[in-house]
Each structure stands twice: as structure tokens, then as C-alpha cells.
Design a protein around this motif. Structure first.
Motif, PDB file in Angstrom:
ATOM      1  N   ALA A 131       0.849  -1.184   0.000  1.00 18.29           N
ATOM      2  CA  ALA A 131       0.000   0.000   0.000  1.00 18.29           C
ATOM      3  C   ALA A 131       0.884   1.232   0.000  1.00 18.29           C
ATOM      4  O   ALA A 131       2.006   1.211   0.525  1.00 18.29           O
ATOM      5  CB  ALA A 131      -0.927   0.015   1.224  1.00 18.29           C
ATOM      6  N   PHE A 132       0.389   2.308  -0.584  1.00 20.72           N
ATOM      7  CA  PHE A 132       1.056   3.609  -0.488  1.00 20.72           C
ATOM      8  C   PHE A 132       0.015   4.707  -0.603  1.00 20.72           C
ATOM      9  O   PHE A 132      -1.030   4.525  -1.226  1.00 20.72           O
ATOM     10  CB  PHE A 132       2.155   3.777  -1.541  1.00 20.72           C
ATOM     11  CG  PHE A 132       1.731   3.532  -2.969  1.00 20.72           C
ATOM     12  CD1 PHE A 132       1.001   4.475  -3.678  1.00 20.72           C
ATOM     13  CD2 PHE A 132       2.079   2.358  -3.610  1.00 20.72           C
ATOM     14  CE1 PHE A 132       0.630   4.259  -4.988  1.00 20.72           C
ATOM     15  CE2 PHE A 132       1.710   2.119  -4.921  1.00 20.72           C
ATOM     16  CZ  PHE A 132       0.985   3.082  -5.620  1.00 20.72           C
ATOM     17  N   ARG A 133       0.321   5.836   0.022  1.00 24.20           N
ATOM     18  CA  ARG A 133      -0.592   6.977  -0.053  1.00 24.20           C
ATOM     19  C   ARG A 133       0.175   8.249   0.252  1.00 24.20           C
ATOM     20  O   ARG A 133       1.124   8.245   1.047  1.00 24.20           O
ATOM     21  CB  ARG A 133      -1.761   6.816   0.918  1.00 24.20           C
ATOM     22  CG  ARG A 133      -2.936   7.734   0.576  1.00 24.20           C
ATOM     23  CD  ARG A 133      -4.229   7.233   1.176  1.00 24.20           C
ATOM     24  NE  ARG A 133      -4.334   7.506   2.593  1.00 24.20           N
ATOM     25  CZ  ARG A 133      -4.739   8.675   3.097  1.00 24.20           C
ATOM     26  NH1 ARG A 133      -5.036   9.689   2.298  1.00 24.20           N
ATOM     27  NH2 ARG A 133      -4.848   8.834   4.395  1.00 24.20           N
ATOM     28  N   ALA A 134      -0.246   9.321  -0.415  1.00 26.04           N
ATOM     29  CA  ALA A 134       0.349  10.630  -0.190  1.00 26.04           C
ATOM     30  C   ALA A 134      -0.739  11.619   0.184  1.00 26.04           C
ATOM     31  O   ALA A 134      -1.858  11.552  -0.324  1.00 26.04           O
ATOM     32  CB  ALA A 134       1.064  11.103  -1.451  1.00 26.04           C
ATOM     33  N   GLU A 135      -0.393  12.502   1.109  1.00 24.55           N
ATOM     34  CA  GLU A 135      -1.356  13.513   1.534  1.00 24.55           C
ATOM     35  C   GLU A 135      -0.618  14.632   2.243  1.00 24.55           C
ATOM     36  O   GLU A 135       0.251  14.379   3.089  1.00 24.55           O
ATOM     37  CB  GLU A 135      -2.398  12.898   2.464  1.00 24.55           C
ATOM     38  CG  GLU A 135      -3.516  13.848   2.880  1.00 24.55           C
ATOM     39  CD  GLU A 135      -4.553  13.153   3.746  1.00 24.55           C
ATOM     40  OE1 GLU A 135      -4.547  13.404   4.968  1.00 24.55           O
ATOM     41  OE2 GLU A 135      -5.326  12.344   3.207  1.00 24.55           O
ATOM     42  N   GLY A 136      -0.943  15.856   1.908  1.00 30.46           N
ATOM     43  CA  GLY A 136      -0.403  17.004   2.619  1.00 30.46           C
ATOM     44  C   GLY A 136       1.102  17.089   2.626  1.00 30.46           C
ATOM     45  O   GLY A 136       1.703  17.462   3.637  1.00 30.46           O
ATOM     46  N   SER A 186       8.464  13.185   4.530  1.00 32.16           N
ATOM     47  CA  SER A 186       7.708  14.293   5.100  1.00 32.16           C
ATOM     48  C   SER A 186       8.521  15.571   4.961  1.00 32.16           C
ATOM     49  O   SER A 186       9.563  15.719   5.600  1.00 32.16           O
ATOM     50  CB  SER A 186       7.400  14.033   6.576  1.00 32.16           C
ATOM     51  OG  SER A 186       6.742  15.145   7.162  1.00 32.16           O
ATOM     52  N   GLY A 187       8.051  16.496   4.106  1.00 30.38           N
ATOM     53  CA  GLY A 187       8.759  17.754   3.933  1.00 30.38           C
ATOM     54  C   GLY A 187      10.179  17.528   3.471  1.00 30.38           C
ATOM     55  O   GLY A 187      10.421  16.959   2.416  1.00 30.38           O
ATOM     56  N   ASP A 188      11.144  17.925   4.306  1.00 27.56           N
ATOM     57  CA  ASP A 188      12.546  17.829   3.901  1.00 27.56           C
ATOM     58  C   ASP A 188      13.251  16.594   4.453  1.00 27.56           C
ATOM     59  O   ASP A 188      14.469  16.477   4.375  1.00 27.56           O
ATOM     60  CB  ASP A 188      13.309  19.081   4.327  1.00 27.56           C
ATOM     61  CG  ASP A 188      13.254  19.321   5.834  1.00 27.56           C
ATOM     62  OD1 ASP A 188      12.653  18.494   6.550  1.00 27.56           O
ATOM     63  OD2 ASP A 188      13.815  20.329   6.296  1.00 27.56           O
ATOM     64  N   THR A 189      12.479  15.635   5.013  1.00 21.10           N
ATOM     65  CA  THR A 189      13.081  14.450   5.623  1.00 21.10           C
ATOM     66  C   THR A 189      12.458  13.181   5.047  1.00 21.10           C
ATOM     67  O   THR A 189      11.267  13.133   4.754  1.00 21.10           O
ATOM     68  CB  THR A 189      12.876  14.465   7.147  1.00 21.10           C
ATOM     69  OG1 THR A 189      13.372  15.695   7.684  1.00 21.10           O
ATOM     70  CG2 THR A 189      13.613  13.312   7.800  1.00 21.10           C
ATOM     71  N   ALA A 190      13.299  12.145   4.914  1.00 17.70           N
ATOM     72  CA  ALA A 190      12.830  10.834   4.461  1.00 17.70           C
ATOM     73  C   ALA A 190      13.484   9.764   5.310  1.00 17.70           C
ATOM     74  O   ALA A 190      14.543   9.983   5.906  1.00 17.70           O
ATOM     75  CB  ALA A 190      13.162  10.617   2.991  1.00 17.70           C
ATOM     76  N   CYS A 191      12.858   8.595   5.371  1.00 19.99           N
ATOM     77  CA  CYS A 191      13.483   7.481   6.073  1.00 19.99           C
ATOM     78  C   CYS A 191      12.998   6.155   5.506  1.00 19.99           C
ATOM     79  O   CYS A 191      11.896   6.046   4.965  1.00 19.99           O
ATOM     80  CB  CYS A 191      13.227   7.540   7.580  1.00 19.99           C
ATOM     81  SG  CYS A 191      11.613   6.941   8.091  1.00 19.99           S
ATOM     82  N   LEU A 201       3.275  11.527  10.310  1.00 18.13           N
ATOM     83  CA  LEU A 201       3.973  12.545   9.521  1.00 18.13           C
ATOM     84  C   LEU A 201       3.150  13.820   9.424  1.00 18.13           C
ATOM     85  O   LEU A 201       3.696  14.930   9.517  1.00 18.13           O
ATOM     86  CB  LEU A 201       4.272  12.006   8.121  1.00 18.13           C
ATOM     87  CG  LEU A 201       5.203  10.794   8.009  1.00 18.13           C
ATOM     88  CD1 LEU A 201       5.386  10.397   6.548  1.00 18.13           C
ATOM     89  CD2 LEU A 201       6.544  11.076   8.661  1.00 18.13           C
ATOM     90  N   ARG A 202       1.849  13.689   9.230  1.00 15.50           N
ATOM     91  CA  ARG A 202       0.987  14.876   9.128  1.00 15.50           C
ATOM     92  C   ARG A 202       0.996  15.675  10.422  1.00 15.50           C
ATOM     93  O   ARG A 202       0.812  16.900  10.414  1.00 15.50           O
ATOM     94  CB  ARG A 202      -0.446  14.469   8.775  1.00 15.50           C
ATOM     95  CG  ARG A 202      -0.633  13.975   7.356  1.00 15.50           C
ATOM     96  CD  ARG A 202      -2.118  14.003   6.984  1.00 15.50           C
ATOM     97  NE  ARG A 202      -2.925  13.273   7.941  1.00 15.50           N
ATOM     98  CZ  ARG A 202      -3.339  12.015   7.772  1.00 15.50           C
ATOM     99  NH1 ARG A 202      -2.992  11.355   6.688  1.00 15.50           N
ATOM    100  NH2 ARG A 202      -4.084  11.428   8.678  1.00 15.50           N
ATOM    101  N   ARG A 203       1.206  14.983  11.535  1.00 15.84           N
ATOM    102  CA  ARG A 203       1.260  15.677  12.829  1.00 15.84           C
ATOM    103  C   ARG A 203       2.637  16.258  13.113  1.00 15.84           C
ATOM    104  O   ARG A 203       2.878  16.796  14.187  1.00 15.84           O
ATOM    105  CB  ARG A 203       0.850  14.714  13.946  1.00 15.84           C
ATOM    106  CG  ARG A 203      -0.610  14.306  13.890  1.00 15.84           C
ATOM    107  CD  ARG A 203      -1.041  13.534  15.119  1.00 15.84           C
ATOM    108  NE  ARG A 203      -0.414  12.224  15.214  1.00 15.84           N
ATOM    109  CZ  ARG A 203      -0.893  11.119  14.642  1.00 15.84           C
ATOM    110  NH1 ARG A 203      -1.988  11.178  13.893  1.00 15.84           N
ATOM    111  NH2 ARG A 203      -0.284   9.957  14.790  1.00 15.84           N
TER     112      ARG A 203
END
Length: 287
Positions: free
Chosen positions: A41-46, A134-139, A82-84
Motif C-alpha cells: 500500500a502507499f498513499r500521499a497527503e499534505g 515528510s517535507g525535507d526528511t525521508a526514512c 507525519l501529518r502531525r
């Protein structure tokens, strides 16, 4: 499981990513009539992206149920964190994701009746391998075995002793194997601007990796390296492209040998269920 191709225009400070996934049943499972026990599964939001591949425990009679639920639940828990504004490198974030995933699994297991241990072992044992942006960070993270490719860097996760990876749902048991509930591991945390390509795979992807120099069943060239998936524009232009490529690698071909009056059978190259999610920075964002 998702079969969408997502085009993300607001991830990583305006740098878009493309993402696609696919899965095929392994030849060992086909031989005995077992279903595909992988899911993704994958999803993108905000401005956030979460992607997860899951592999159900091979000895679980219905572990494809847990894999399908787990892929969706872990993806949503990661995306919610991530949204939080959670720190993707923080152990507290991943403990939140773990507990948030276990909560609905616990409710379902309790509603199914019978022994909790039996329900968990039959339905809910699965591994998880994922990517979060999320924004400028990935993991890149996991709980269990599988494969992660971040550009040229390849991370083989496992194998584990006795071929028994940790499973998130062990956290539902009063006495989990090993004595402690398994936790997520963050393998790499890095600026999202550094991400060009990524590939997530269940442990069946290791067969794919080892088959790179072999010929496709029935001819048609070599299997090729993993990079073929993110270098080929068709991967992201057709929502079924990843599955089709995996199916081509894993097809069975039967051809006649006329002089010997017999049929020759060539089997697929992927013994285990194999599931991939492929991510790349879109052409318009490459400089």
C-alpha cells in the motif's frame, strides 16, 4: 492493495515523486495452490508519503489477511504521524506507529473468538518494509525481512535465525516469542532532497536480485538489475506495469521438442511471493 500510480507534486519542498507497485505469487505457492501472502500500500497527503510492503508468515494458514490489513494500517499510521509533524528518526514516532497498528488488530482478533494466540498465528503475522517522506526528511524502515534499495545502496534485511523474522503482531501476545514485542527499525534517515530512487521489496525480491543475469523464461532477454524498474518510464506510466514485469519473470513456458517427441517446461524464477514498490523523482524535478 493499491494498484495506483501516484504523482506527488508537493513532497520534499515541491520536488515531485512518482510511485508504483506490484506483486506476483511465487512458484512454490502456485505448486501447492496457496494464495499470494504479500501485500502493499502507499498513499500521499499534505506533502507526506508513506509506502509499505508486507509479507505474511508462510506457516500461517491465512496470513495474507494480516499482510493486506498490515500494509494499509501501517501506511495510515505512518502518514498520520507525519501529518502531525512527528520526527521520522525518533523511536517515539515508531512506537506510536506500532501501537497504532496493533490497536485495530487487537480489536479484530478479540472479535474473532477462540484463542488469541491461534488467531494471531493464523491470520495476523506479517513483516513490513517501508519508506516515509515528510517535507525535507525521508526514512527507510522495517519490522522483519525484505529488501530496500536507495539509489545504489542495497539493504538486505535478514535472514533471521531459523528463518523466523519478527512479526509486529507478536505485540498482541502476553508472551511474545523472544520475550519482547518486536519494534520497528529505522535503517536510514536522510534529507528528502537526496532521494532520487527507492525500491521496497518483500523477501521474495531477493530471488529477483539473484536472477538479474538469468534469461527470462521463454527468451526475450535478461531479467536485468533492479534499476530497470525505476529507469523504465513504463513502470510509472501503467498502473499494472510492475506486476506485468514480475509476471513475465515468473511465467511458466512449455514448448515442444519435436525430435524427441516431448514437451519441455521452463518454470518461473521467483520461488517466493514477490512484491515491489518503486519510487523515483519525476523527470521534471531532476536537475
Amino acid at each position: 492493495m493499491s494498484r495506483e500510480v501516484a504523482f506527488l507534486t508537493d513532497v520534499g519542498g515541491g520536488s515531485p515523486f512518482e510511485i508504483a507497485g506490484g506483486t506476483v505469487t511465487g512458484t512454490d505457492h502456485l505448486a501447492v495452490g496457496r494464495p499470494n501472502q504479500d501485500a502493499y500500500a502507499f498513499r500521499a497527503e499534505g506533502g507526506c508519503l508513506a509506502a509499505v510492503v508486507c509479507d505474511g508468515c508462510g506457516s500461517g494458514a491465512r496470513s495474507e489477511v494480516g499482510a493486506a490489513l498490515g500494509a494499509r494500517l501501517v501506511t495510515e499510521q505512518v502518514l498520520g504521524a507525519l501529518r502531525r509533524g512527528a520526527d521520522v528518526a525518533s523511536p517515539e514516532t515508531w512506537e506510536e506507529v506500532r501501537l497504532g497498528t496493533l490497536a485495530p488488530l487487537r480489536a479484530m482478533a478479540g472479535a474473532m473468538g477462540g484463542s488469541l494466540a491461534e488467531v494471531v498465528s493464523t491470520y495476523f503475522l506479517f513483516t513490513a518494509v517501508g519508506l516515509a517522506i515528510s517535507g525535507d526528511t525521508a526514512c527507510a524502515f522495517s519490522l522483519g525481512d525484505g529488501l530496500i534499495a536507495l539509489g545504489d545502496e542495497l539493504l538486505r534485511l535478514g535472514p533471521f535465525p531459523r528463518n523466523e523474522p519478527p512479526y509486529l503482531a507478536y505485540g498482541l501476545l502476553d508472551r511474545p516469542p523472544g520475550g519482547e514485542a518486536p519494534r520497528f527499525t529505522v535503517h536510514r534517515a536522510f534529507p528528502s532532497s537526496a532521494l532520487r530512487t527507492a525500491l521496497l521489496g518483500t523477501d521474495g525480491a531477493l530471488d529477483l536480485l539473484e536472477s538479474s543475469s538469468r534469461q527470462l523464461p521463454g527468451g526475450g532477454g535478461e531479467v536485468g538489475p533492479l534499476s530497470r524498474f525505476w529507469e523504465d518510464d513504463r513502470t510509472f506510466g501503467n498502473p499494472d506495469a510492475v506486476r506485468r514485469r514480475l509476471a513475465l519473470i515468473n511465467r511458466t513456458v512449455t514448448r515442444p521438442v519435436w525430435k524427441e517427441e516431448r514437451l519441455e517446461r521452463e518454470g518461473g524464477l521467483l520461488r517466493d511471493d514477490t512484491t515491489l514498490i518503486v519510487v523515483r523523482r519525476a523527470h521534471s524535478a531532476r536537475a
